[in-house]
Design an enzyme around this catalytic site. Structure first.
Site, PDB file in Angstrom:
ATOM      1  N   TYR A 138       0.820  -1.213   0.000  1.00 33.95           N
ATOM      2  CA  TYR A 138       0.000   0.000   0.000  1.00 33.95           C
ATOM      3  C   TYR A 138       0.854   1.263   0.000  1.00 33.95           C
ATOM      4  CZ  TYR A 138      -3.957  -3.010   1.393  1.00 33.95           C
ATOM      5  OH  TYR A 138      -4.931  -3.982   1.462  1.00 33.95           O
ATOM      6  N   LYS A 189       5.576 -14.177   1.893  1.00 38.06           N
ATOM      7  CA  LYS A 189       5.207 -14.820   0.624  1.00 38.06           C
ATOM      8  C   LYS A 189       6.420 -14.787  -0.295  1.00 38.06           C
ATOM      9  CE  LYS A 189       2.269 -16.967  -2.001  1.00 38.06           C
ATOM     10  NZ  LYS A 189       1.927 -18.395  -1.718  1.00 38.06           N
ATOM     11  N   ASP A 222      -0.748 -17.784   2.735  1.00 34.11           N
ATOM     12  CA  ASP A 222      -1.866 -18.655   2.443  1.00 34.11           C
ATOM     13  C   ASP A 222      -1.986 -19.768   3.477  1.00 34.11           C
ATOM     14  OD1 ASP A 222       0.589 -19.369   1.400  1.00 34.11           O
ATOM     15  OD2 ASP A 222      -0.194 -20.314  -0.400  1.00 34.11           O
ATOM     16  N   ASP A 246      -3.620  -6.823   6.708  1.00 30.74           N
ATOM     17  CA  ASP A 246      -4.950  -6.270   6.510  1.00 30.74           C
ATOM     18  C   ASP A 246      -5.959  -7.395   6.326  1.00 30.74           C
ATOM     19  OD1 ASP A 246      -7.041  -4.544   6.091  1.00 30.74           O
ATOM     20  OD2 ASP A 246      -6.403  -3.916   4.101  1.00 30.74           O
ATOM     21  N   ASP A 250      -8.840  -9.092   9.311  1.00 26.98           N
ATOM     22  CA  ASP A 250     -10.279  -9.200   9.091  1.00 26.98           C
ATOM     23  C   ASP A 250     -10.747 -10.626   9.362  1.00 26.98           C
ATOM     24  OD1 ASP A 250     -10.359  -6.551   8.424  1.00 26.98           O
ATOM     25  OD2 ASP A 250     -11.302  -6.829   6.475  1.00 26.98           O
TER      26      ASP A 250
END
Length: 366
Positions: A138, A189, A222, A246, A250
């Site tokens: 971001y 990742k 993942d 992020d 959630d």
């Protein structure tokens, strides 16, 4: 007695509703907690301000905020405006300009709430996710060219710097070391993102060597989603990039019962600028104005803000009141399976504040 000056930005959707509920709770807390004094100033910035002025906040908005001790923020986003305008025009503008590079999101299953997981798994949730909040995916670097043509291109570049990775890694290590389990899980990742994420791995490994008291493990993002669902008790403190954290936070809030209880601290650890505190549920325009928004996330967020301001006793008292209300199960909002309105939940927490004290260990970070 010193007074803490709080800038209040309700923003969009249900943001003003839950933040105003939070202010009511904080004012009630200040009335019963010895030595706590809070001063609030409201700012009407957000999408409605944009409609009137062509900006999400005034040109000198950041200068107006600099003198405050903290920012209490609701939400940003409007179905009639592009998300990149609303987000970058207000929330991210504040986070980046004030270098609030540490985003802290605690999760645990509060008393009386039900997790989508099996009960024996839901009870194991006691996490805090540390999100790098200033760069990564971001960072805002990129662009678009040749619009409307077959060769149109859009690029977003994930930016990782040694300084940025090192400082968030140290923050996460210090936080993990302060918690009883002293366990840090680093999310990556780097098997697919072989430049920025490999730098992330290398720098984090260098930092963790300075913390021999920590147990550190590593997960691909993942695989981390599966671990959160299948083995929640194996997780304590999590460090992840801007995008990965992020998404994971959630999921964490949903596993804890609802996005409506999620809380966030956007922290400048240097305290040179005000930090910003917000619930994570977003603007939720589908329930805006109906009086049923869950304010518990804004209350938990307020406790994080108090803890950051050095008011640990008041923070504990507020969390105890929240847990008293959820434990009774009588005043839960619809997202938690109840039928209580925002005002009813707020009144219940205010009533509970008078019956709890500020003793015991702090649980704000999870």
């Amino acid at each position: 007695m010193s007074s803490h000056r709080i800038a209040v930005i309700g923003g969009d959707g249900i943001g003003p509703e839950v933040v105003e509920a939070g202010v009511q709770v904080l004012e009630a807390l200040a009335a019963v907690e010895p030595g706590l004094a809070l001063e609030f100033r409201r700012f009407d910035w957000g999408s409605d301000y944009y409609r009137r002025n062509g900006r999400m906040m005034p040109q000198d908005g950041l200068a107006q905020l600099e003198s405050f001790d903290a920012i209490y923020f609701g939400s940003v986003g409007d179905p009639e405006l592009p998300d990149d305008i609303t987000l970058w025009g207000l929330r991210l503008a504040i986070c980046q300009r004030f270098d609030q590079y540490a985003n802290v999101r605690p999760t645990r299953l509060l008393p009386g709430l039900t997790s989508p997981l099996r009960p024996e798994l839901g009870r194991q949730i006691d996490w805090v996710i540390v999100r790098e909040n200033s760069e990564g995916e971001y960072a805002g670097v990129g662009g678009r060219a040749h619009r409307g043509l077959p060769i149109e291109v859009g690029m977003d570049v994930a930016v990782f710097t040694r300084t940025g990775v090192e400082r968030i890694a140290r923050f996460a290590c210090d936080l993990a070391l302060s918690r009883p389990r002293k366990l840090l899980t680093v999310v990556t990742k780097s098997n697919a993102q072989r430049h920025g994420m490999v730098l992330w791995d290398e720098v984090v490994r260098e930092v963790t060597r300075d913390y021999p008291g920590l147990t550190v493990d590593w997960m691909l993002v993942d695989a981390m989603t599966q671990r959160m669902v299948n083995k929640p008790g194996s997780i304590d403190t999590v460090l992840a990039t801007n995008l990965h954290a992020d998404i994971l936070s959630d999921l964490a809030a949903a596993l804890g019962g609802s996005l409506g209880i999620g809380s966030t601290a956007n922290v400048d650890p240097s305290s040179r600028r005000p930090s910003m505190f917000e619930p994570i549920h977003g603007s939720a325009f589908d329930i805006t104005g109906k009086g049923v928004a869950n304010p518990l996330g804004s209350f938990w967020t307020a406790s994080l803000m108090l803890d950051h301001l050095g008011e640990q006793a008041a923070a504990r008292r507020l969390m105890s009141a929240i847990e008293t209300v959820t434990g009774r199960g009588e005043h839960l909002s619809p997202d938690l399976g109840g039928a209580a309105h925002t005002a009813e939940v707020t009144a219940a927490v205010i009533a509970a504040l008078e019956g709890v004290n500020s003793t015991g260990p702090s649980r704000l970070a999870g």
